[in-house]
Write an enzyme that holds these catalytic residues in place. Structure first.
Site, PDB file in Angstrom:
ATOM      1  N   PRO A 165       0.792  -1.222   0.000  1.00  0.00           N
ATOM      2  CA  PRO A 165       0.000   0.000   0.000  1.00  0.00           C
ATOM      3  C   PRO A 165       0.829   1.280   0.000  1.00  0.00           C
ATOM      4  O   PRO A 165       1.853   1.368   0.674  1.00  0.00           O
ATOM      5  CB  PRO A 165      -0.837  -0.096   1.283  1.00  0.00           C
ATOM      6  N   ASN A 166       0.359   2.224  -0.774  1.00  0.00           N
ATOM      7  CA  ASN A 166       0.905   3.586  -0.863  1.00  0.00           C
ATOM      8  C   ASN A 166       2.236   3.679  -1.606  1.00  0.00           C
ATOM      9  O   ASN A 166       2.746   4.789  -1.800  1.00  0.00           O
ATOM     10  CB  ASN A 166       1.021   4.228   0.535  1.00  0.00           C
ATOM     11  N   HIS A 204      12.763  -2.186   2.423  1.00  0.00           N
ATOM     12  CA  HIS A 204      12.131  -0.916   2.829  1.00  0.00           C
ATOM     13  C   HIS A 204      12.983   0.222   2.297  1.00  0.00           C
ATOM     14  O   HIS A 204      14.210   0.220   2.479  1.00  0.00           O
ATOM     15  CB  HIS A 204      12.008  -0.818   4.350  1.00  0.00           C
ATOM     16  N   ARG A 223       4.438  10.978  -1.965  1.00  0.00           N
ATOM     17  CA  ARG A 223       4.320  10.783  -0.513  1.00  0.00           C
ATOM     18  C   ARG A 223       5.666  11.057   0.182  1.00  0.00           C
ATOM     19  O   ARG A 223       6.723  10.603  -0.265  1.00  0.00           O
ATOM     20  CB  ARG A 223       3.817   9.367  -0.172  1.00  0.00           C
ATOM     21  N   ARG A 238      12.795   4.877  12.787  1.00  0.00           N
ATOM     22  CA  ARG A 238      11.497   5.552  12.763  1.00  0.00           C
ATOM     23  C   ARG A 238      10.629   5.136  13.964  1.00  0.00           C
ATOM     24  O   ARG A 238      11.170   4.674  14.957  1.00  0.00           O
ATOM     25  CB  ARG A 238      10.826   5.293  11.410  1.00  0.00           C
ATOM     26  N   ALA A 262       2.959  -0.648   4.911  1.00  0.00           N
ATOM     27  CA  ALA A 262       2.486  -0.704   6.292  1.00  0.00           C
ATOM     28  C   ALA A 262       2.055  -2.108   6.715  1.00  0.00           C
ATOM     29  O   ALA A 262       2.046  -2.426   7.917  1.00  0.00           O
ATOM     30  CB  ALA A 262       1.327   0.281   6.483  1.00  0.00           C
ATOM     31  N   ASN A 288       8.163  -5.329  -0.682  1.00  0.00           N
ATOM     32  CA  ASN A 288       8.040  -4.203   0.241  1.00  0.00           C
ATOM     33  C   ASN A 288       6.560  -4.134   0.590  1.00  0.00           C
ATOM     34  O   ASN A 288       5.768  -3.584  -0.172  1.00  0.00           O
ATOM     35  CB  ASN A 288       8.504  -2.903  -0.412  1.00  0.00           C
ATOM     36  N   TYR A 325      10.914   8.848   1.442  1.00  0.00           N
ATOM     37  CA  TYR A 325      10.865   7.908   0.319  1.00  0.00           C
ATOM     38  C   TYR A 325      11.478   8.425  -0.981  1.00  0.00           C
ATOM     39  O   TYR A 325      11.479   7.708  -1.977  1.00  0.00           O
ATOM     40  CB  TYR A 325       9.405   7.468   0.085  1.00  0.00           C
ATOM     41  N   GLU A 348      12.976  -8.930   1.991  1.00  0.00           N
ATOM     42  CA  GLU A 348      12.150  -7.801   2.439  1.00  0.00           C
ATOM     43  C   GLU A 348      12.915  -6.499   2.173  1.00  0.00           C
ATOM     44  O   GLU A 348      14.085  -6.402   2.536  1.00  0.00           O
ATOM     45  CB  GLU A 348      11.914  -7.961   3.949  1.00  0.00           C
TER      46      GLU A 348
HETATM   47  C1  DQA Z   1       8.117   1.293   4.034  1.00  0.00           C
HETATM   48  C2  DQA Z   1       8.151   1.537   5.539  1.00  0.00           C
HETATM   49  C3  DQA Z   1       6.797   1.276   6.159  1.00  0.00           C
HETATM   50  O1  DQA Z   1       6.847   1.493   7.556  1.00  0.00           O
HETATM   51  C4  DQA Z   1       5.755   2.187   5.553  1.00  0.00           C
HETATM   52  O2  DQA Z   1       4.478   1.911   6.101  1.00  0.00           O
HETATM   53  C5  DQA Z   1       5.740   2.149   4.083  1.00  0.00           C
HETATM   54  C6  DQA Z   1       7.003   2.083   3.354  1.00  0.00           C
HETATM   55  C7  DQA Z   1       9.449   1.675   3.348  1.00  0.00           C
HETATM   56  O3  DQA Z   1       9.603   1.332   2.185  1.00  0.00           O
HETATM   57  O4  DQA Z   1      10.289   2.333   3.954  1.00  0.00           O
HETATM   58  O5  DQA Z   1       4.688   2.245   3.446  1.00  0.00           O
HETATM   59  O6  DQA Z   1       7.909  -0.089   3.808  1.00  0.00           O
END
Ligand code: DQA
Length: 142
Positions: free
Chosen positions: A9-10, A99, A17, A106, A76, A73, A22, A97
């Site tokens: 998501p996102n 990020h 964003r 964070r 959230a 990735n 990011y 994984e």
């Molecule tokens: C994320 C880190 C997560 O905590 C966050 O909710 C994201 C992006 C990252 O790529 O740093 O959506 O996965």
């Protein structure tokens, strides 16, 4: 070598964003970067992005017997989803994984990763280069 790259998501909002976390690259920039890298390494790659937990579970299940590695990735869902963890355990495909941000530095609620329990490696805080590192790790073991 067939690699599936999943973004949760996102991550379709990359470039818009929170650029401080990011960066300024868009999701399309990320797709192009990954495709170019895989082309140069003769790796077959498929990319998938969804804002929906069940759709991500479906995609992981579809990867069974079809992919040699997964880069994920989960956004959230990293911090909440036992369903994605269980899906990764079900298909048993080597998974990295990724990020983009350095989640370690964070909020407290970002310190838990359920998916990590099914991953061979975690890469965080390397921006979108982290995806390339993950692909190289899965394809070359480094
Ligand atoms: C994320 C880190 C997560 O905590 C966050 O909710 C994201 C992006 C990252 O790529 O740093 O959506 O996965």
């Amino acid at each position: 070598m067939k690699i599936l790259v999943i973004n949760g998501p996102n991550l379709n909002m990359l470039g818009i964003r929170e650029p401080a976390h990011y960066g300024k690259e868009t999701y399309d920039d990320l797709v192009t970067k990954i495709q170019n890298h895989c082309k140069s390494k003769d790796i077959f790659v498929e990319l998938f992005q969804s804002n929906h937990e069940g759709a991500i579970v479906d995609e992981i299940q579809k990867a069974y017997k079809n992919f040699d590695g997964i880069v994920i990735n989960p956004g959230a869902y990293t911090h909440t989803s036992i369903a994605i963890l269980d899906a990764l355990k079900s298909v048993n495909i080597p998974t990295v994984e990724v990020h983009i941000s350095n989640v370690k530095e964070r909020e407290e609620f970002r310190q838990i990763s359920y998916v990590r329990l099914a991953c061979v490696k975690t890469i965080m805080g390397h921006g979108t280069d982290g995806y390339i590192e993950a692909i190289d790790f899965l394809s070359e073991g480094k």
